[in-house]
Scaffold this active site. Structure first.
Site, PDB file in Angstrom:
ATOM      1  N   TYR A  91      29.248  12.509  61.686  1.00 51.22           N
ATOM      2  CA  TYR A  91      28.888  12.457  60.274  1.00 51.22           C
ATOM      3  C   TYR A  91      29.826  13.342  59.465  1.00 51.22           C
ATOM      4  CZ  TYR A  91      26.543  17.049  60.663  1.00 51.22           C
ATOM      5  OH  TYR A  91      26.266  18.382  60.861  1.00 51.22           O
ATOM      6  N   CYS A  92      30.018  12.947  58.207  1.00 53.20           N
ATOM      7  CA  CYS A  92      30.721  13.774  57.238  1.00 53.20           C
ATOM      8  C   CYS A  92      29.765  13.954  56.061  1.00 53.20           C
ATOM      9  CB  CYS A  92      32.062  13.173  56.843  1.00 53.20           C
ATOM     10  SG  CYS A  92      31.978  11.525  56.087  1.00 53.20           S
ATOM     11  N   TRP A  93      30.286  14.201  54.874  1.00 52.75           N
ATOM     12  CA  TRP A  93      29.396  14.478  53.739  1.00 52.75           C
ATOM     13  C   TRP A  93      28.614  13.243  53.308  1.00 52.75           C
ATOM     14  CZ3 TRP A  93      26.086  16.893  51.234  1.00 52.75           C
ATOM     15  CH2 TRP A  93      25.810  16.694  49.865  1.00 52.75           C
ATOM     16  N   SER A  99      34.429  10.593  58.424  1.00 54.06           N
ATOM     17  CA  SER A  99      33.769  10.141  59.656  1.00 54.06           C
ATOM     18  C   SER A  99      34.309   8.787  60.104  1.00 54.06           C
ATOM     19  CB  SER A  99      32.245  10.083  59.470  1.00 54.06           C
ATOM     20  OG  SER A  99      31.890   9.257  58.393  1.00 54.06           O
ATOM     21  N   TYR A 120      25.811  13.479  55.873  1.00 57.37           N
ATOM     22  CA  TYR A 120      24.934  14.655  55.772  1.00 57.37           C
ATOM     23  C   TYR A 120      24.048  14.578  54.536  1.00 57.37           C
ATOM     24  CZ  TYR A 120      23.785  19.689  55.445  1.00 57.37           C
ATOM     25  OH  TYR A 120      23.155  20.906  55.349  1.00 57.37           O
TER      26      TYR A 120
END
Length: 344
Positions: A91-93, A99, A120
């Site tokens: 996961y990224c933001w 990602s 996230y």
């Protein structure tokens, strides 16, 4: 492959979870159990972001490739070692380019991956959604300082009750002495993530026991919506004789260095009053800890009585005990909660 938050969380115990955001983003808060696996360093992320805003997406992508290109093979090797044969969750933001890029890279390297839709940000939104989706049945355990509420909660958990130890998650016992013997507190954001995880494994159709807390525990804050539910929940207040409470506190903190304890008294000097604080610190340094504790309880008992106004609209029961016996008290609490219909 992309999955939603609920599916992501259900798979998480069996996967390696990689947080591909920058180290500083991870430090502020991350999904519990995730390993920091940054695509960019903090300075690299700042530079790529500036290019994206001021020039173009293409310029940002090209600069990002310049950063990542030389270490792509090492990233694959590191991920393979960390995964040890497990599937990898990413996961990224917001579930976007970072990602997606790492998913592509690791897939090319022969690793099995999936990523969190919405990233996230979606995970963070899941907590308030979770609070709203169910009619949570909290039972609040109250009582004056030194009543031994935390050990009693642990006994309740051993007996099969659902318990969330807020002070344990916050790594703080909720007073001027609360940081003694504790690790550094998490950020408020990470505390909320830990609380999210603790609630997510609870059955909303069964009671969840919590200790009565103020809005803050040390330096972290309870989320407004969660705290609002606590204020609406029934409370059982423990009533123990003051000498028993003094002895409980002395047993809990008696092994700490006297100067550490003296410093803790100094932190509540304004609220205790100068003369009482001086007296208490002298007593600590001279080995008369119970005398010092009794002086501190003059302040803490008044503060607790005032804090009950936060629960003034809440049904309140009381349970008296003459001894500091967490196991026996836990049994009696379960009996009282059943008798009063708090489990229905």
């Amino acid at each position: 492959m992309v999955t939603d938050t609920v599916s992501f969380l259900s798979k998480r115990p069996h996967c390696l979870v990689l947080d591909v955001r920058s180290p500083e983003e991870y430090r502020r808060g991350h999904i519990p159990g995730a390993v920091s696996f940054p695509l960019f360093s903090d300075t690299e992320r700042a530079e790529v972001g500036t290019l994206y805003v001021r020039q173009s997406r293409q310029a940002a992508v090209e600069r990002g490739l310049e950063f990542v290109g030389p270490r792509m093979a090492q990233m694959v090797r590191e991920a393979r070692e960390l995964a040890a044969g497990r599937e990898i969750a990413l996961y990224c933001w917001r579930g976007g380019m970072r990602s997606e890029s790492v998913e592509w890279l690791l897939s090319v390297g022969g690793l099995h991956t999936f990523r969190l839709r919405g990233g996230y940000k979606a995970y963070r939104q899941h907590f308030p959604d979770l609070l709203q989706q169910h009619r949570w049945r909290f039972i609040i355990l109250g009582g004056y300082t030194g009543s031994g509420k935390t050990p009693i909660l642990h006994e309740l958990a051993q007996m099969g009750a659902q318990v969330i130890d807020l002070e344990g998650l916050a790594r703080h016992k909720g007073s001027a002495f609360g940081a003694l013997g504790q690790e550094s507190q998490p950020t408020t954001e990470q505390f909320m993530n830990l609380l999210h995880d603790a609630l997510a494994i609870c059955d909303p159709d069964k009671p969840v026991w919590l200790e009565s807390e103020s809005k803050t525990i040390g330096h972290v804050f309870l989320p407004d919506d969660f705290y609002g539910l606590m204020r609406q929940a029934p409370m059982i207040e423990l009533l123990l004789p003051r000498p028993v409470r003094v002895a409980h506190i002395a047993a809990e903190y008696g092994s700490f260095d006297r100067e550490e304890l003296a410093d803790a008294f100094g932190r509540i000097a304004r609220r205790m009053g100068g003369a009482a604080t001086t007296h208490a610190i002298d007593a600590v340094r001279e080995g008369r800890l119970e005398e010092a504790i009794s002086l501190a309880l003059d302040y803490y008992d008044k503060a607790y009585a005032h804090s009950l106004s936060d629960f003034r609209e809440t049904p309140m029961l009381q349970l008296s005990a003459e001894t500091d016996s967490p196991h026996e008290t836990a049994i009696r609490l379960l009996g009282l909660s059943h008798q009063k219909g708090l489990h229905q």
